[in-house]
Design a protein around this motif. Structure first.
Motif: not given
Length: 82
Positions: A17-37
Motif C-alpha cells: 500500500q506504500r508503493a507508488t504506481p510506476f506504469f500500467i501493463l497492457k493487461d491492466k496490471t499496475v507496476v508499483k515501486i517502493f523504496i524503503n528507508p
C-alpha cells in the motif's frame, strides 16, 4: 522475468500500500515501486482491483539487474506511445 533476477526475494505485503504506481501493463496490471528507508527497492504487481499479485525486492548489489528487468517489462508489455 522478475523471479529470475539475481537476489530476488519475495516481499511482504505490508509495503504494497506504500508503493507508488510506476506504469500500467497492457493487461491492466499496475507496476508499483517502493523504496524503503535504507534504499532497498521493492517492486509490486497489482491487478486491476489493486490486489497484490507479486511482490519482491533485491539487495543493493542486484538493484541494477532489477532495474533492467523493469525496463524490459515496460518496453515489452506496455502500450507504445504514438
Amino acid at each position: 522475468m522478475l523471479v529470475n533476477v539475481a537476489g530476488m526475494t519475495m516481499a511482504h505485503s505490508r509495503n504494497f500500500q506504500r508503493a507508488t504506481p510506476f506504469f500500467i501493463l497492457k493487461d491492466k496490471t499496475v507496476v508499483k515501486i517502493f523504496i524503503n528507508p535504507v534504499q532497498v527497492k521493492h517492486i509490486f504487481l497489482a491487478d486491476d482491483n489493486n490486489k497484490m499479485i507479486f511482490g519482491g525486492y533485491v539487495g543493493w548489489i542486484h538493484t541494477k539487474e532489477m532495474n533492467k528487468a523493469i525496463d524490459k517489462i515496460k518496453q515489452e508489455f506496455t502500450e507504445e506511445a504514438m
